[in-house]
Design a protein around this motif. Sequence first.
Motif, short mmCIF file in Angstrom:
data_model
loop_
_atom_site.label_atom_id
_atom_site.label_comp_id
_atom_site.label_asym_id
_atom_site.label_seq_id
_atom_site.Cartn_x
_atom_site.Cartn_y
_atom_site.Cartn_z
N HIS A 60 91.88 174.65 21.51
CA HIS A 60 90.42 175.56 20.90
C HIS A 60 89.07 174.13 21.25
O HIS A 60 88.95 173.26 21.61
N VAL A 62 87.39 172.05 18.81
CA VAL A 62 87.83 171.51 17.86
C VAL A 62 86.86 170.97 16.52
O VAL A 62 86.85 170.58 15.55
N LEU A 63 85.16 170.82 16.90
CA LEU A 63 84.36 170.81 16.67
C LEU A 63 83.76 172.19 16.28
O LEU A 63 82.46 172.78 17.66
N LYS A 114 80.17 172.52 8.54
CA LYS A 114 80.01 171.75 9.63
C LYS A 114 82.13 171.26 10.03
O LYS A 114 82.15 170.71 8.81
N PHE A 116 85.04 170.19 11.86
CA PHE A 116 85.88 169.36 12.87
C PHE A 116 87.82 169.37 12.29
O PHE A 116 88.43 168.64 11.58
N ILE A 141 79.24 176.01 19.17
CA ILE A 141 80.00 174.29 19.29
C ILE A 141 79.42 173.82 19.91
O ILE A 141 79.39 172.62 19.67
N GLU A 142 77.49 173.36 19.44
CA GLU A 142 76.59 173.00 19.91
C GLU A 142 75.62 173.57 19.10
O GLU A 142 75.00 173.64 19.98
N ASP A 143 75.43 172.64 18.69
CA ASP A 143 73.82 173.17 17.54
C ASP A 143 73.22 172.43 17.28
O ASP A 143 71.89 173.18 17.46
N LYS A 144 73.54 171.24 18.42
CA LYS A 144 71.65 170.66 18.56
C LYS A 144 71.09 170.57 16.89
O LYS A 144 69.44 170.70 17.57
N GLU A 145 70.97 170.21 16.51
CA GLU A 145 70.60 169.96 15.22
C GLU A 145 69.34 169.39 15.11
O GLU A 145 67.83 169.36 14.71
N VAL A 156 67.14 177.89 21.70
CA VAL A 156 68.74 177.93 22.30
C VAL A 156 69.59 178.11 21.86
O VAL A 156 70.60 178.89 22.52
N ASN B 42 84.38 161.70 14.87
CA ASN B 42 84.32 161.82 13.42
C ASN B 42 84.54 161.57 12.40
O ASN B 42 84.70 162.01 11.52
N PHE B 50 80.56 164.05 5.48
CA PHE B 50 81.21 164.03 6.91
C PHE B 50 80.49 164.45 7.77
O PHE B 50 78.88 165.59 7.26
N PHE B 54 76.10 166.40 17.39
CA PHE B 54 75.84 167.76 17.00
C PHE B 54 75.86 168.68 18.59
O PHE B 54 75.06 169.16 19.12
N TRP B 55 76.48 168.09 19.70
CA TRP B 55 76.98 168.57 20.60
C TRP B 55 77.92 169.07 20.88
O TRP B 55 79.27 168.77 19.70
N LYS B 56 78.79 169.24 22.07
CA LYS B 56 79.90 170.23 22.32
C LYS B 56 80.97 168.80 22.02
O LYS B 56 80.87 167.77 23.02
N MET B 57 82.03 168.78 21.66
CA MET B 57 83.23 167.68 21.72
C MET B 57 84.46 168.71 22.25
O MET B 57 84.97 169.71 22.46
N THR B 366 73.03 165.71 24.85
CA THR B 366 71.84 166.78 25.41
C THR B 366 70.48 166.24 25.34
O THR B 366 69.49 166.54 25.14
N PRO B 419 64.92 174.55 27.33
CA PRO B 419 65.50 174.55 25.59
C PRO B 419 67.33 174.19 25.84
O PRO B 419 67.53 174.26 26.71
N GLY B 420 67.19 173.64 25.02
CA GLY B 420 68.30 172.26 23.81
C GLY B 420 68.15 171.15 25.06
O GLY B 420 69.33 170.49 24.47
#
Lengths: 716, 716
Positions: A60, A62-63, A114, A116, A141-145, A156, B42, B50, B54-57, B366, B419-420
Amino acid sequence: MKRPVVLLLLLLGFTEVAIAQKARWIWYPGDFDIWLSNKVQNRRTEKGSFYPVFWKMDSHYVLVEFHKVVELKEPKQIAIHAEGTYNVKLDGNLIPGTPEKVWVPAGKHKINIKVFSQATVPSVWIAGKTICSDASWRVTIEDKEWIDETGKASDVSATTYHYAATGEFADPMQPPSAYKLPVVRKSAVATTSGLTDFGKETFGYIKLHGLRGKGKLTIYYGESKEEALSTAGAETLDQLTVDLPVKKDSVMPLSKAFRFVNIVKEGNVVLDSVSMLYEYADLPDKGSFSCSDPELNKIYDVAKYTLHLCSREFFIDGIKRDRWIWSGDAYQSDLMNYYLMNDNTTVTRTLYALRGKDPVTSHINTIMDYTFYWFMGIYDYYLYTGDEQFMRQNYERMKSLISWVLERRNKDGLLEWRPGDWIFIDWAAGLSKEGAISFEQLLFARSLETMSLCAKLVNDKDGAVYYGELATTLRKKLFDYYWSSQKNALVHSRINGQPTETVTRYANMFAIFFDYFDAAQKQAVKKSVLLNDDVQKITTPYMRFYELEALCAMGEQAYVLKEMKDYWGGMLQLGATSFWEEYKPGLTGADHYAMYGRPFGKSLCHAWGASPIYLLGKYYLGVKPLTAGYKTYLVQPELGGLQWMKGAVPTPDGNILVDVSTKQIKVHAPAGTGTLRIKSKTMPAGNDIEVISAGDNNYEITIKPARDYVINYTAL
Amino acid sequence: MKRPVVLLLLLLGFTEVAIAQKARWIWYPGDFDIWLSNKVQNRRTEKGSFYPVFWKMDSHYVLVEFHKVVELKEPKQIAIHAEGTYNVKLDGNLIPGTPEKVWVPAGKHKINIKVFSQATVPSVWIAGKTICSDASWRVTIEDKEWIDETGKASDVSATTYHYAATGEFADPMQPPSAYKLPVVRKSAVATTSGLTDFGKETFGYIKLHGLRGKGKLTIYYGESKEEALSTAGAETLDQLTVDLPVKKDSVMPLSKAFRFVNIVKEGNVVLDSVSMLYEYADLPDKGSFSCSDPELNKIYDVAKYTLHLCSREFFIDGIKRDRWIWSGDAYQSDLMNYYLMNDNTTVTRTLYALRGKDPVTSHINTIMDYTFYWFMGIYDYYLYTGDEQFMRQNYERMKSLISWVLERRNKDGLLEWRPGDWIFIDWAAGLSKEGAISFEQLLFARSLETMSLCAKLVNDKDGAVYYGELATTLRKKLFDYYWSSQKNALVHSRINGQPTETVTRYANMFAIFFDYFDAAQKQAVKKSVLLNDDVQKITTPYMRFYELEALCAMGEQAYVLKEMKDYWGGMLQLGATSFWEEYKPGLTGADHYAMYGRPFGKSLCHAWGASPIYLLGKYYLGVKPLTAGYKTYLVQPELGGLQWMKGAVPTPDGNILVDVSTKQIKVHAPAGTGTLRIKSKTMPAGNDIEVISAGDNNYEITIKPARDYVINYTAL
């Protein structure tokens, strides 16, 4: 799994109960499925040793970030539970701490949560009077906030945000990771000098009652008495070191398949009795079948029991040995499922688990054919359920898998064995896997057709054309390269650009029910292949499934009925209480239990043994969807020599009921528009029906929802 | 981490101690690094909430197979420990159960161990007299053993089998997941009415002594006194609900950055005192620097302390706020590390964590520039360490990342924002991120050069040519598209195919030390950009790093020395005990602590603030590798106005010692072949040396290993 949500009621007060009960745990699509499959598939043991799969296991994310924009008329409180460490944002502002309750003000607001979690699947449960966690939440899985804050990267979202996945998990105190199959205690039917008989094939945890003493105790599991008694040959066992001055009950840590258990004690270990905790997936039967032939009814019942034993957290192959999710096996369970339990969750969970995650590094289960069954399984799932949401969730995974496959074509555009590939097709002696095998190209073409269909569904117009053209080209090559007008068949393979001389059943029978052959080819192939004893016979129920399906698709129900009685009836006559992985009528005694070079290697409860469920529902009751989700469907009953038969076929809107004798047909459908297709010597008659004659004793009657049709006719 | 392996000694007997101590835990390359980075990253909190990335882990592979073929003269027993569920095969045969000890017979044998672990990284520890787990074991995530048994898929191995990764974990009782940084107790220097001062910036767990009573207690952490005292503005805090009838000590669950803590109590909560457990990575200093200027020595010491605080499980950005692994930040820590701790593990662990796993879905962190720093970091790592094994382990990950980047080029072959993407470059007001930015293309070219170099290393000849040609083409475009002979500089960007008018420092200063400019261009750019106050000034130590490096590379050590004293000395004059994320001399008071629109948003201990370590080692002591692992190297001391300086620069084989006054230079090197390059008014003289005059007061002397060179000269 169904504990009352007492705590929640206290939390929210009585008035919010109705809403709170709608709240479900949500997660990233596929992640619970993959996580659970890791757990389930790593339970296999062989003679007490851990025995895992030999392909890449994914995991899965993880975040994960969940969010939803809500609009409230008045402020509402929501309760939040999460599996993992989490934070909550309201309109982009972090709420201090780890809030378990949040007030959402009136108006339009965005809630982000969010989570983890390394060991389990990040998931949340949110419940309020009007806001609940469900499949309308978005997930990424990547909000790129930080980038989003600049306002530049809003597009995006389109590619990285999905709708959340959800299931039946409603209890806030029971997150998805707590999911466990239920168990129920069952007694043995007999125990003689250490050998306990549970009366029939079963699955669960052995419980030892009144265990005491010091020494060792070994439990040898047997699907047959011979296996349990063979301390050297039994495929599974449990070994305990016992040091108990007073009596104690002990439950084995892993559930196992058995009818018999043989308990061997060393030292002064004693034991009062043995029972079991039967473990099962609670999937009620929706479909049914009964008929004038008691043996066929018995076959249907044992097939049902076999399918139920192999329908667990996932559709697994068999319960004794692998207990893994095999794509080719699961594909058949899917089809049987549509005619019995009709449970969508087990199908999608199995499809997600099989696919795993990118990058693709191998065929599914390492097997080329199994990759294609996965695509075909998606097509069927859509046809039987109409679940467009799953198609959308899954389309990216389909694209990356088919891209990986397309990369592997040879210069003729065909797929051959390449290092790391397993060409399975079937367990059959001497089956050549060299070169480009016609059967694989056939499944490949079907998979490309599925891609084209799904591309249309998700509005990928270029994709629809692209995959459609690839499919058309490949179908043409199938005939250009493999059709032998001399043999009246597709030949088995093509090596170094030249067709081989061998004819096997596989491609030919699939081409019939894929409708790749024209009518003349079908008739020719029936004679030259299907009913030709010179072509190597099939010994597994796995491929018999398709062989008999092909014959049924050509109206040979009477012949197939006899075959079913011979083949499945043959197993019953040998005392089978569930259907086997392979059945060779010529064998005798315990030789039936051997396979893979091991005396008890054969699985005596294998999902692919349960195919009569599918054949009887689809080709005797004759019910099948014509468009997705049974919006339109066909009812084409074929008694195949039976005096009568009746049954129910589940659809997303309820059961289609069919009751057929040689003189009368009764049909009731809950929804959709059906076509009842009858062969009759006389003009079918009934109240308020319109009969269309299609010539040659064929008639068609439109079936509308929620009406009881009683039609008199005269069977041919 | 370094508990004596007592249990092992009992297990194997005294004679096997020496060998057993060689055994290390092993795992799939990168997996421990990625797993640990998930745990570490994390841990960020903001005002008690927490605060994840903001990227894929990514995550570790949950099912991993380890194997080795061994050859023994006599039978040997091995002891096995695993993190996870495991099995053991000897010559392909499963050993019953879960063996902790296995006898391996004499002769040639294959040992396979397969481990499943969902929550932690599958890993094994194996020790015997001659067989030990180490980096010679092979590892795979898909053994496809059934296919291998047919003998057909043996060439799968080449692509799917790697050498195992290993580290310092030697204790069989302490698997990799037990890894924790050490702590040591430290006292506060003063406490006044709730405000405790630890005397300088520090990091660890706050310990409350003699906590008692009922109520709440909040700890506000402050890098400055003002921050700790600002209950609304403090970036981090801990809140406790206290209900203790008797006194108890309490340690906070997460380590934090602070110099001050402000403890606010509610109810009748009382407290005796506050101390801390200082948490640190035990990375001893190897490099050193001291000189005739006390202020510069102080700058060097505070830089060292800053770098140590930010060098933890990974090279992180800063210790208060993000505590994340940022590629651009880590790249600088890597370079400083080569001149101070020279710890390879922290570099490779950081590189693995940054890269994550396929599929690539985003730039690293990112940020487009951060992707390129990752490639450049690999180049430098190889140059400074000569670690070819890491290059091989990592090459596939490099290829898939650069492929993803190449897919994103525009029609001119340049990279623009998509984008992104986040185009960072630096924190600088009004910096345009539109179009194709020259700085990004420059880093892109350097990354392609790194790809070409690594391709050569792993013997991918086609790759070496492919990436080399891409790099050459891009370097040419840099000048064709961006060089303005009117401005004597590379312009900032190109929008819609047209160069913009703006000149910024970034691309220009990098092109100097990348040696992309010719000598004339360098001189021109020095004047037109570097020393031109009309070009926007740099306010972060991050980009000052490169600006000063560019000036040093052009021999401006005297100027840079003054800049260092102004800039870093400026922070010291404000009472800094570690160096900051950003420093703007014009500000006053607590305004220095504000950033990101928050009063205490700025990190006062940021790794990129420690660059004097690198500049002093590389451009004053003047030591740098010329070929991988210091096989050849340069020593080019530049006093830059100092009376004397001396120091040590670490290499894989030990320290290069340099001691320089205006009249004498002493050099000692442990290995390799060095070139000492001196500017001198007189001909350098010393025992047993050969001096080559390069004209214009330049001399070169070859430095051989393990000799003490004492050279008299006359500084210019």
